[in-house]
Structure formats: structure tokens, C-alpha cells
Write a protein that holds these residues in place. Structure first.
Motif, PDB file in Angstrom:
ATOM      1  N   VAL A 127       0.934  -0.956   0.178  1.00  0.00           N
ATOM      2  CA  VAL A 127      -0.112  -0.089  -0.048  1.00  0.00           C
ATOM      3  C   VAL A 127       0.844   1.235  -0.134  1.00  0.00           C
ATOM      4  N   ASP A 128       2.107   1.245   0.787  1.00  0.00           N
ATOM      5  CA  ASP A 128       2.711   2.354   0.832  1.00  0.00           C
ATOM      6  C   ASP A 128       3.518   2.542  -0.605  1.00  0.00           C
ATOM      7  N   GLY A 129       4.019   1.493  -1.080  1.00  0.00           N
ATOM      8  CA  GLY A 129       4.682   1.687  -2.469  1.00  0.00           C
ATOM      9  C   GLY A 129       3.893   2.182  -3.625  1.00  0.00           C
ATOM     10  N   GLU A 150      11.167   1.098  -4.837  1.00  0.00           N
ATOM     11  CA  GLU A 150      11.922   1.599  -4.033  1.00  0.00           C
ATOM     12  C   GLU A 150      11.271   1.752  -2.474  1.00  0.00           C
ATOM     13  N   ILE A 151      10.048   2.258  -2.689  1.00  0.00           N
ATOM     14  CA  ILE A 151       9.169   2.536  -1.277  1.00  0.00           C
ATOM     15  C   ILE A 151       8.961   1.288  -0.652  1.00  0.00           C
ATOM     16  N   MET A 152       8.704   0.050  -1.638  1.00  0.00           N
ATOM     17  CA  MET A 152       8.236  -1.262  -1.205  1.00  0.00           C
ATOM     18  C   MET A 152       9.315  -1.906  -0.379  1.00  0.00           C
ATOM     19  N   GLY A 187       4.686   3.686   6.314  1.00  0.00           N
ATOM     20  CA  GLY A 187       4.405   4.751   5.979  1.00  0.00           C
ATOM     21  C   GLY A 187       2.775   4.948   6.512  1.00  0.00           C
ATOM     22  N   VAL A 188       2.391   6.236   6.101  1.00  0.00           N
ATOM     23  CA  VAL A 188       1.034   6.588   6.733  1.00  0.00           C
ATOM     24  C   VAL A 188      -0.062   5.503   5.981  1.00  0.00           C
ATOM     25  N   GLY A 244       7.425  -9.847  -3.401  1.00  0.00           N
ATOM     26  CA  GLY A 244       6.995 -10.375  -2.095  1.00  0.00           C
ATOM     27  C   GLY A 244       5.858  -9.829  -1.169  1.00  0.00           C
ATOM     28  N   ASP A 245       6.212  -8.540  -1.247  1.00  0.00           N
ATOM     29  CA  ASP A 245       4.960  -7.890  -0.519  1.00  0.00           C
ATOM     30  C   ASP A 245       3.858  -7.951  -0.983  1.00  0.00           C
TER      31      ASP A 245
END
Length: 276
Positions: free
Chosen positions: A105-107, A119-121, A127-128, A245-246
Motif C-alpha cells: 500500500v505504501d509503495g 523503492e518504497i516497497m 508509512g501513513v 514478495g510484498d
């Protein structure tokens, strides 16, 4: 030595039953904190082949939760027991799938490009978007299991939710591309595509608890899981070009929640039909 040669050599060193048991132990150790024998042989090719037993890992976890429910329910209110079950589940899995849901969800929610999303994942910080999603998911899971417990379907629902959701998530490896290049990715050793036989075993074991439910529930769950898998696959392909994987963790969490909601909806429909 290539991964295929390494896998063939390892398989030859183990008997048929011992080989399959080794694969199950690998799957259990990868997706839970449950101890496995120290003699278990590990390699990336073997771990990849262990994907066939992910739904069986789900059944194992559900059995532990069912036993916990049986032990706790005579002494504690149902509301407290459900919180205990959720806590035990998080301890057993190390919040592995919940972490994947938050990272996905963040990524995908916070990145404007494929590269930024990946990169975010990979970032270990939450994160929020991820925090809010985890809170909502746990609240929905708690309230759903509470309703299901009142209808005396909790154990059957846990078996189905934990098994089939893992089968749906792992099945994405069959026909999707792996897109993360990180060596620390959760699914890096599992990136080889499954064979048709492995996929069949995975889904068959995952769907086995469906026989504990009425036909209307079976039909609604099967159709809804097929629709969810198709839609989620399309969404991931459009947003990042494949899976990580996420993403598998997110698929497991979302499909588990959907299964509980479908059980509740089917139960309400059946009860309404009886009353009418």
C-alpha cells in the motif's frame, strides 16, 4: 552448478516421502516462526519447490488457532478470545503477511513511477498509508471473526481463510513476472514459475476446507476468489509490471478478509431464506 542441477542432486539424496516432508518444513519455516527440525535441507531451488505446500502451512496455522480457541473459550469472553487468536497468529507468522500488505500500500499508493513504487516497497519503514491499512485490516478481521464465532463457524472459517488465502497468493507466481531486483526481497528464492501440478496441489489443499460449508458459500467463495485474483493480477501488472514478495503478502491478507466477509454474507442469506 546451475540451480536446476543443484535441485536434481538434492532430490536424489532424499527419498520420496522425506523429500516432500523437507519441502513442507521449508515452507513452514519461511512463512512462520514454528520451529522445524535442524536436519532440514535448505537451498533456493528447494524453497522454490516448497511453494506447493503454502496452503498446507495455512491449515497448520489454523489448527493451532483452533486449538487455542478450544482451550480459551471456556474461560474468556469471545471478544477477548478473538483478540488472543489474532495475537497468536501474529506471533506465529511474525506479521509476515501484514508487513507485505503495508509495504504494498505504501509503495503503490505513494510512488508515481514503477521505480519509485518498488523503492518504497523495499523500505523497512512503514508509512501513513501502510499504518492505516493495517489498522483497518485488523479491525475488520476482529469484527468478522467475532460475528463468525457467534454463528459457530469459527474453526471452519479459520481453516478456509488461512488455507485458501495462501493458495490464492502463491498462485500469482504461476503466471506473473517477478519484478523486484532486491536481494533482500521476501520472495527472491521463490521467483521461478510453478508447474501445473504444483499449482493444482496448492489450490486443491487450499480449497479443501470449502467442504465444511454449504453449497451457496462454496460457490460464492470460488467465484469471488477468481474475480479477486484476476483483478489483483491486472492491477499489479498495470502498476508495477508484476509481483513482489510484498504483493503476495497483500494478496493473502485481502483474500483472507474477503473469505470471512463472504462466509458472513452467505450465512446471513441462508438464515434469511430459512426465516422466509
Amino acid at each position: 552448478m546451475t540451480p536446476t542441477d543443484e535441485y536434481s542432486k538434492e532430490k536424489q539424496q532424499m527419498s520420496g516421502f522425506r523429500y516432500q516432508l523437507n519441502l513442507f518444513y521449508l515452507a513452514l519455516s519461511f512463512f512462520s516462526r514454528i520451529p522445524v527440525p535442524a536436519t532440514v535441507q535448505y537451498s533456493a531451488p528447494l524453497l522454490n519447490k516448497s511453494a506447493r505446500y503454502f496452503s498446507l502451512v495455512g491449515i497448520t496455522l489454523a489448527v493451532i488457532l483452533a486449538l487455542s480457541y478450544w482451550l480459551l473459550s471456556p474461560f474468556l469472553p469471545t471478544t477477548v478470545v478473538i483478540v488472543c487468536l489474532l495475537s497468536i497468529s501474529l506471533l506465529l507468522t511474525g506479521a509476515f503477511h501484514e508487513d507485505g500488505l503495508a509495504d504494498t500500500v505504501d509503495g503503490i499508493g505513494g510512488g508515481l513511477t514503477v521505480e519509485k513504487r518498488l523503492e518504497i516497497m523495499k523500505d523497512s519503514r512503514i508509512g501513513v498509508y501502510g499504518a492505516i491499512t493495517i489498522i483497518i485490516a485488523l479491525l475488520m478481521k476482529y469484527s468478522s471473526l467475532l460475528v463468525i464465532a457467534d454463528s459457530s463457524q469459527l474453526i471452519a472459517s479459520l481453516l478456509l481463510g488461512y488455507a485458501l488465502s495462501r493458495a490464492i497468493a502463491a498462485s500469482l507466481m504461476f503466471d506473473m513476472a517477478y519484478v523486484s531486483a532486491s536481494s533482500g526481497s521476501k520472495s527472491k528464492p521463490l521467483t521461478e514459475q510453478q508447474s501445473g501440478a504444483e499449482l493444482t496441489l496448492l489450490l486443491a489443499v487450499g480449497a479443501l476446507p470449502l467442504f465444511l460449508f454449504p453449497v451457496t458459500t462454496i460457490v460464492s467463495v470460488l467465484i469471488s476468489m477468481w474475480l479477486f485474483r484476476s483483478a489483483f493480477k491486472h492491477w499489479l501488472t498495470k502498476r508495477i509490471g508484476g509481483y513482489t514478495g510484498d504483493c503476495l503478502g497483500a494478496a493473502q491478507q485481502i483474500s483472507e478478509l474477503l473469505i470471512y466477509l463472504l462466509i458472513i454474507a452467505s450465512s446471513n442469506t441462508n438464515n434469511a431464506g430459512v426465516l422466509s
